[in-house]
Design an enzyme around this catalytic site. Structure first.
Site, mmCIF file in Angstrom:
data_model
loop_
_atom_site.group_PDB
_atom_site.id
_atom_site.type_symbol
_atom_site.label_atom_id
_atom_site.label_comp_id
_atom_site.label_asym_id
_atom_site.label_seq_id
_atom_site.Cartn_x
_atom_site.Cartn_y
_atom_site.Cartn_z
ATOM 1 N N SER A 1 0.848 -1.190 0.000
ATOM 2 C CA SER A 1 0.000 0.000 0.000
ATOM 3 C C SER A 1 0.883 1.239 0.000
ATOM 4 O O SER A 1 1.807 1.338 0.806
ATOM 5 C CB SER A 1 -0.903 0.027 1.236
ATOM 6 O OG SER A 1 -1.595 1.265 1.298
ATOM 7 N N THR B 1 8.508 4.082 -3.495
ATOM 8 C CA THR B 1 7.930 4.767 -4.650
ATOM 9 C C THR B 1 8.665 6.075 -4.927
ATOM 10 O O THR B 1 8.988 6.393 -6.080
ATOM 11 C CB THR B 1 6.423 5.006 -4.424
ATOM 12 O OG1 THR B 1 5.817 3.730 -4.140
ATOM 13 C CG2 THR B 1 5.762 5.608 -5.650
ATOM 14 N N THR C 1 7.409 2.404 4.264
ATOM 15 C CA THR C 1 8.333 1.710 3.363
ATOM 16 C C THR C 1 7.876 1.838 1.910
ATOM 17 O O THR C 1 8.676 2.099 1.013
ATOM 18 C CB THR C 1 8.474 0.230 3.754
ATOM 19 O OG1 THR C 1 8.850 0.149 5.136
ATOM 20 C CG2 THR C 1 9.536 -0.467 2.922
ATOM 21 N N CYS C 2 6.588 1.691 1.679
ATOM 22 C CA CYS C 2 6.045 1.790 0.315
ATOM 23 C C CYS C 2 6.217 3.204 -0.230
ATOM 24 O O CYS C 2 6.552 3.395 -1.402
ATOM 25 C CB CYS C 2 4.573 1.396 0.296
ATOM 26 S SG CYS C 2 4.265 -0.281 0.883
ATOM 27 N N ASP C 3 5.973 4.189 0.630
ATOM 28 C CA ASP C 3 6.161 5.597 0.274
ATOM 29 C C ASP C 3 7.617 5.824 -0.145
ATOM 30 O O ASP C 3 7.892 6.368 -1.218
ATOM 31 C CB ASP C 3 5.773 6.459 1.477
ATOM 32 C CG ASP C 3 5.982 7.943 1.257
ATOM 33 O OD1 ASP C 3 7.112 8.356 0.926
ATOM 34 O OD2 ASP C 3 5.021 8.710 1.459
#
Length: 176
Positions: free
Chosen positions: A63, A73, A68-70
C-alpha cells in the site's frame, strides 16, 4: 463452473514476523513475463502489452500509504529521471486508483506510473505476490526487458523490509 487451482507458497514470507501464504507461481529470471490486467484509473484497464517495447521496472508495494512503500515509490520516482525514454517504472499495489492518485499528487510523484491490482488481483496471482490472508500484494521488484523476458527478481521475505535498490537499479542499467 470450473475451479482453477492457484499455487500456494508457504514458508517464503512474513508480515510482522507472522508467516503468510503467497498465491501464484514464483517468477524466475529468464521466465517470460506473465500477462496481467490492472487499473490505471477506475475504468481503464492496462496489461503488459500496453508497455510493449519498453524495459519495465515493476515495483510492487502492499500500500502506498505506509512508510516503506512511500519511500520505495519516491526512490524509484527520483531514479526514473536518469533512465531515459526506453524505461517505464510501474508501481503496483491493491490501493484504489483514487488513493494512488492522491498519494502521487501529495508526494510529487510524477515519473512513476501507479497501477491498481484491486479489481481481480490479476497481477498478484500471475507474479506470485498475492497474500492469501490479507489480499494485498507482497513487496517485490521485477525487471522485464523490452521483449518481456524477466531479467531481475527480488521477492521480499518480510513485508516491512526495503528492497535492494542498488541491485535493482544496477540490473536495470545493464539493459538500458
Amino acid at each position: 463452473m470450473t475451479q482453477t487451482h492457484v499455487q500456494e507458497r508457504t514458508g517464503v514470507a512474513t508480515v510482522g514476523g507472522n508467516p503468510i501464504t503467497l498465491l501464484g507461481p514464483e517468477i524466475k529470471v529468464g521466465d517470460k513475463a506473465p500477462d496481467f490486467k490492472v487499473n490505471k484509473d477506475l475504468m481503464t484497464e492496462v496489461s503488459l502489452a500496453d508497455y510493449a517495447g519498453k524495459i519495465k521496472l515493476i515495483s510492487v508495494v502492499p500500500s502506498v500509504d505506509t512508510g516503506t512503500c512511500d519511500a520505495q515509490t519516491r526512490r524509484f520516482n527520483v531514479e526514473a529521471d536518469k533512465l531515459g525514454d526506453d524505461v517505464v517504472i510501474l508501481t503496483i499495489s491493491v490501493d484504489l486508483p483514487f488513493a494512488q492518485s492522491r498519494f502521487c499528487g501529495a508526494a510529487g510523484i510524477d515519473k512513476v506510473i501507479t497501477l491498481s491490482d484491486y479489481k481481480n488481483r490479476s497481477f498478484g496471482q500471475a507474479y506470485g505476490v498475492l497474500i492469501k490472508e490479507i489480499q494485498l500484494d507482497q513487496r517485490a521488484i521485477f525487471i522485464v526487458d523490452a521483449d518481456d523476458t524477466v531479467r531481475y527478481v527480488e521477492y521480499l521475505t518480510e513485508m516491512k523490509n526495503h528492497p535492494d535498490y542498488e541491485a535493482a537499479l544496477s540490473a536495470l542499467k545493464e539493459l538500458v
